[in-house]
Design an enzyme around this catalytic site. Structure first.
Site, PDB file in Angstrom:
ATOM      1  CB  THR A 158      -7.753  -7.789   2.134  1.00  0.00           C
ATOM      2  OG1 THR A 158      -8.075  -6.751   1.195  1.00  0.00           O
ATOM      3  CG2 THR A 158      -8.981  -8.668   2.349  1.00  0.00           C
ATOM      4  CD  GLN A 159      -2.565  -3.171   0.305  1.00  0.00           C
ATOM      5  OE1 GLN A 159      -3.127  -2.153  -0.070  1.00  0.00           O
ATOM      6  NE2 GLN A 159      -1.757  -3.874  -0.490  1.00  0.00           N
ATOM      7  CB  THR A 183      -4.740   0.694   1.407  1.00  0.00           C
ATOM      8  OG1 THR A 183      -3.941  -0.378   1.936  1.00  0.00           O
ATOM      9  CG2 THR A 183      -4.269   2.007   2.027  1.00  0.00           C
ATOM     10  CB  SER A 184      -7.045  -3.540  -0.392  1.00  0.00           C
ATOM     11  OG  SER A 184      -7.758  -4.326  -1.349  1.00  0.00           O
ATOM     12  CB  SER A 185     -11.853  -3.634   2.331  1.00  0.00           C
ATOM     13  OG  SER A 185     -12.647  -2.766   1.536  1.00  0.00           O
TER      14      SER A 185
END
Length: 404
Positions: free
Chosen positions: A86-87, A107-109
């Site tokens: 997601t990022q 860096t985000s998930s």
């Protein structure tokens, strides 16, 4: 006219199928956690995401949204047992015109559900307990804990304000209102302490002692230990009365992104010149750093190291292992032999070989044969028992308690 798909019915069916797959795979045992997975709509936390493709070359991710993929395909992928990104690179994605992304750093998930439920099962919660979660992320695991324990029992900390805002919106849509904090998760939440359980959905190079101090005696700290080369494993620590915590690795090599505050510097350091260092033969080649067992030991032995491979000016493949001003350079020799050239304040390859000898002498045990002891001044990974062979984890001075 084609009828619009019934999102709620399709999603509910997919949740039941996901729950059954996780249970059949031995990942999901508790009836309470099973009920949470069946109830919490994961698709609300991943309305738009990226999934890795099998395109050759650089790793490439493709966007998935209801508009791009169709509602039913989006839902199918949202309930797959996969990690959904997601990022990238700490920056927000431009969803007005989403395009495939290559060569970026996630860096985000939303972590694959099998790993999420494994961690939640290993947390050993009971009704009435309160939990501190480090790393809200999409909010999906937060929602599962809210369903199991009640939202008032859950505090979740997220360092990225944009990620935290999306998680808050998704949790609100699902009817959950836990205590959400935007801040440094490594510092924990002293205002809400003590907690019965602390769980981190990011990897750490060492256990922040704040987590130990903020977890009540007899409580559990559950997190993933990792380094700059690889993950070490999921560790469950029991907190003692003297702000000491101890426990074993309960699963090897779970894939969690490292906490941003502990991520590696962008620069790998200076590449040593062709004449620097002292050369000798070694039976261990570059694959020692990547194989499951020996790679685990390499990360313990060289906690500050990173490595890469590139050809020398004459085309010889060279693997460089760099740690501050110390280095080891591996080049092919013949047969099963390699050349290693090392220099600096620490003979990195000597340290690695000593650790590999210790590991092999113990019959090359799996990560679950290792444990961790955390005190205010020191943290060590040990083999077999706390009195056995041990390796020190890297702890910066600011994370030790000088009063202890």
């Amino acid at each position: 006219m084609t009828a619009e798909p019934d999102i709620d019915s399709i999603a509910a069916d997919l949740r039941y199928k996901l729950t059954a797959r996780l249970a059949d795979a031995g990942r999901l045992h508790s009836p309470q956690w099973r009920a949470a997975v069946e109830a919490v709509p994961r698709h609300e936390f991943v309305r738009r995401f990226y999934r890795e493709t099998d395109a050759p070359g650089l790793t490439t991710w493709a966007p998935v949204t209801p508009e791009l993929s169709g509602a039913e395909e989006w839902l199918r992928q949202a309930y797959a047992d996969d990690t959904l990104i997601t990022q990238f690179d700490g920056r927000e994605i431009d969803w007005t015109d989403p395009q495939p992304i290559s060569g970026a750093h996630p860096t985000s998930s939303s972590t694959l559900p099998a790993l999420v439920v494994t961690m939640l099962e290993e947390l050993h919660v009971h009704d009435g307990m309160n939990v501190m979660e480090i790393g809200t992320g999409t909010g999906y695991s937060t929602a599962l804990m809210c369903h199991r324990l009640g939202a008032r029992q859950v505090t979740s900390i997220e360092t990225d304000p944009d990620i935290a805002a999306r998680a808050r919106d998704a949790l609100n849509r699902c009817g959950y209102a836990p205590r959400l904090i935007v801040g440094d998760g490594l510092a924990g939440d002293p205002g809400g302490a003590p907690y019965d359980r602390t769980i981190a959905t990011c990897g750490v190079r060492h256990i922040p002692h704040a987590w130990v101090r903020q977890t009540r005696p007899g409580g559990i700290v559950l997190t993933t230990l990792r380094g700059w080369m690889r993950s070490l494993g999921l560790v469950r620590l029991t907190v003692g009365h003297d702000e000491r915590a101890e426990g074993r690795l309960v699963a090897g090599d779970p894939s969690f992104m490292i906490a941003r505050q502990q991520d590696a510097p962008e620069s790998l350091g200076m590449i040593p010149g062709p004449e620097a260092g002292v050369s000798r033969s070694t039976p261990y080649g570059p694959d020692t750093l990547t194989r499951p067992g020996s790679g685990f030991v390499a990360q313990l032995a060289m906690p500050g190291a990173r490595f890469f491979t590139m050809p020398a000016d004459d085309g010889t493949p060279c693997t460089y292992v760099l740690d501050d001003e110390s280095f080891a350079v591996l080049t092919p020799k013949s047969g099963d032999e390699w050349h290693v050239r090392q220099g600096g304040s620490v003979a990195l390859w000597d340290v690695l070989e000593d650790s590999l000898d210790t590991w092999r002498a113990a019959d090359s045990p799996m990560p679950t044969e290792f444990g961790v002891t955390v005190t205010a001044k020191d943290q060590r990974v040990w083999l077999g028992s706390p009195d056995g062979p041990n390796w020190r984890l890297p702890i910066p001075a600011e994370d030790t308690d000088s009063s202890a």
